[in-house]
Motif scaffolding. Sequence first.
Motif, PDB file in Angstrom:
ATOM      1  N   TYR A 202    -131.208 -31.848 -94.694  1.00 33.34           N
ATOM      2  CA  TYR A 202    -132.498 -32.142 -94.071  1.00 33.34           C
ATOM      3  C   TYR A 202    -132.563 -31.486 -92.694  1.00 33.34           C
ATOM      4  O   TYR A 202    -131.566 -31.444 -91.973  1.00 33.34           O
ATOM      5  CB  TYR A 202    -132.656 -33.658 -93.911  1.00 33.34           C
ATOM      6  N   MET A 203    -133.733 -30.983 -92.362  1.00 35.36           N
ATOM      7  CA  MET A 203    -133.937 -30.445 -91.018  1.00 35.36           C
ATOM      8  C   MET A 203    -135.373 -30.742 -90.594  1.00 35.36           C
ATOM      9  O   MET A 203    -136.288 -30.695 -91.417  1.00 35.36           O
ATOM     10  CB  MET A 203    -133.693 -28.930 -91.011  1.00 35.36           C
ATOM     11  N   ASN A 204    -135.566 -31.052 -89.315  1.00 33.59           N
ATOM     12  CA  ASN A 204    -136.933 -31.212 -88.806  1.00 33.59           C
ATOM     13  C   ASN A 204    -137.178 -30.157 -87.731  1.00 33.59           C
ATOM     14  O   ASN A 204    -136.351 -29.264 -87.526  1.00 33.59           O
ATOM     15  CB  ASN A 204    -137.186 -32.641 -88.310  1.00 33.59           C
ATOM     16  N   THR A 205    -138.310 -30.261 -87.022  1.00 36.79           N
ATOM     17  CA  THR A 205    -138.642 -29.166 -86.110  1.00 36.79           C
ATOM     18  C   THR A 205    -137.717 -29.052 -84.882  1.00 36.79           C
ATOM     19  O   THR A 205    -137.536 -27.933 -84.399  1.00 36.79           O
ATOM     20  CB  THR A 205    -140.112 -29.199 -85.657  1.00 36.79           C
ATOM     21  N   PRO A 206    -137.113 -30.121 -84.376  1.00 36.98           N
ATOM     22  CA  PRO A 206    -136.106 -29.888 -83.330  1.00 36.98           C
ATOM     23  C   PRO A 206    -134.961 -28.997 -83.823  1.00 36.98           C
ATOM     24  O   PRO A 206    -134.432 -28.162 -83.070  1.00 36.98           O
ATOM     25  CB  PRO A 206    -135.620 -31.310 -82.992  1.00 36.98           C
TER      26      PRO A 206
ATOM     27  N   TYR B 299    -133.503 -34.915 -84.757  1.00 35.95           N
ATOM     28  CA  TYR B 299    -133.705 -35.048 -83.308  1.00 35.95           C
ATOM     29  C   TYR B 299    -132.367 -35.185 -82.562  1.00 35.95           C
ATOM     30  O   TYR B 299    -132.137 -34.518 -81.558  1.00 35.95           O
ATOM     31  CB  TYR B 299    -134.581 -36.279 -83.084  1.00 35.95           C
TER      32      TYR B 299
ATOM     33  N   GLY C 299    -144.142 -29.834 -84.161  1.00 38.34           N
ATOM     34  CA  GLY C 299    -144.243 -31.130 -84.835  1.00 38.34           C
ATOM     35  C   GLY C 299    -145.661 -31.488 -85.269  1.00 38.34           C
ATOM     36  O   GLY C 299    -145.887 -31.903 -86.405  1.00 38.34           O
TER      37      GLY C 299
ATOM     38  N   ASP D  48    -141.179 -38.427 -89.529  1.00 43.74           N
ATOM     39  CA  ASP D  48    -140.067 -38.071 -88.636  1.00 43.74           C
ATOM     40  C   ASP D  48    -140.595 -37.334 -87.409  1.00 43.74           C
ATOM     41  O   ASP D  48    -140.262 -37.662 -86.262  1.00 43.74           O
ATOM     42  CB  ASP D  48    -139.091 -37.185 -89.440  1.00 43.74           C
ATOM     43  N   GLU D  49    -141.464 -36.342 -87.641  1.00 43.90           N
ATOM     44  CA  GLU D  49    -142.006 -35.551 -86.527  1.00 43.90           C
ATOM     45  C   GLU D  49    -142.833 -36.427 -85.589  1.00 43.90           C
ATOM     46  O   GLU D  49    -142.757 -36.288 -84.369  1.00 43.90           O
ATOM     47  CB  GLU D  49    -142.869 -34.404 -87.061  1.00 43.90           C
TER      48      GLU D  49
ATOM     49  N   CYS E 238    -140.418 -38.519 -83.553  1.00 48.47           N
ATOM     50  CA  CYS E 238    -139.774 -37.654 -82.540  1.00 48.47           C
ATOM     51  C   CYS E 238    -140.709 -37.434 -81.351  1.00 48.47           C
ATOM     52  O   CYS E 238    -140.286 -37.487 -80.194  1.00 48.47           O
ATOM     53  CB  CYS E 238    -139.407 -36.291 -83.134  1.00 48.47           C
TER      54      CYS E 238
ATOM     55  N   LEU F 182    -140.927 -36.107 -93.601  1.00 48.69           N
ATOM     56  CA  LEU F 182    -140.823 -35.179 -92.462  1.00 48.69           C
ATOM     57  C   LEU F 182    -141.971 -35.411 -91.473  1.00 48.69           C
ATOM     58  O   LEU F 182    -141.752 -35.425 -90.255  1.00 48.69           O
ATOM     59  CB  LEU F 182    -140.837 -33.730 -92.964  1.00 48.69           C
TER      60      LEU F 182
END
Lengths: 115, 172
Positions: free
Chosen positions: A57-61, A27, B124, B57-58, B61, B54
């Motif tokens: 690591y990566m998330n959707t942002p 984020y 997300g 985390d989502e 966020c 994850l």
Amino acid sequence: MADSTLQVGFETQGTAVVVSPQGEIGYSEATVFRTWLRKAHDAKTPRVVVDLSKVDYMNTPGVATLVESLQIAKKSKTRLILCGMNEKVFAIFRIARLDTVFEITPTAADAVAKA
Amino acid sequence: MSHVHPSNSESMQDAQVRVELLSHPTFISGVRELVSSICRRIGFSELCCGQMALAVDEALCNVMKHGYEGREDQPISIGMQVHEDKGGNDHSSIRIVIEDRAKQVDPKSICGRDLQDVRPGGLGVHMIREIMDDAIYEKREGGGMRLIMSKKNPSQGASCRLPDAGGGQSHG
């Protein structure tokens, strides 16, 4: 508090700009990552290569910044190539059904060499 | 043996682990590591642990970005309840509850976007629903939202499910 620990390498190799983020793209880091991707597109080379081999690591942002970058590439008729993803990062693209949307290669060398 | 199932009537009081944090992005990675570590200890595969971290985390966020609209000093509570397989025919499972005091929205309006529509953002909730077995949003009495997620460990030797590979692109 520090909001981002992302380090980003940036270099031109032949006809490609290679962007090499290092660390986590979450984020907080997505904004920094977006800035570097836009800088890569501003270089107006035929290809932008994003080497994700040092991204743990990566998330959707983070994924969203790459989708945005892909849209810029399509508008400017250039190629965006992703490479070096580890299993966890690649899984995010699979779950989001984006593994077929992006051009993906195993390594940066493959991406740079790709015609 | 019984599994841990989400229930709309249950809340944070059943949690074996509770974490209170402010809505600052700096703390997300710590929560992720905690979730991953607990899931690993109860037998989930590395890929599953990463995916559940994850999902959390989502969810965090979304609370920070949409619920609290970027304000970094607002309360978030996380509760976890595990059911550990002791070697029988049963499987370990985990239930994770995330509560906030953010603005309330109709739970029915919280849905992932159409993945055919390739654009930045909106992924997300899709991630959470794909990764977890259950993900239920509800309004809290007195204000704020609650997300109740649960996941049962896949059969021994199996990993977390991923969608079938797409169009034959290479991946190293």
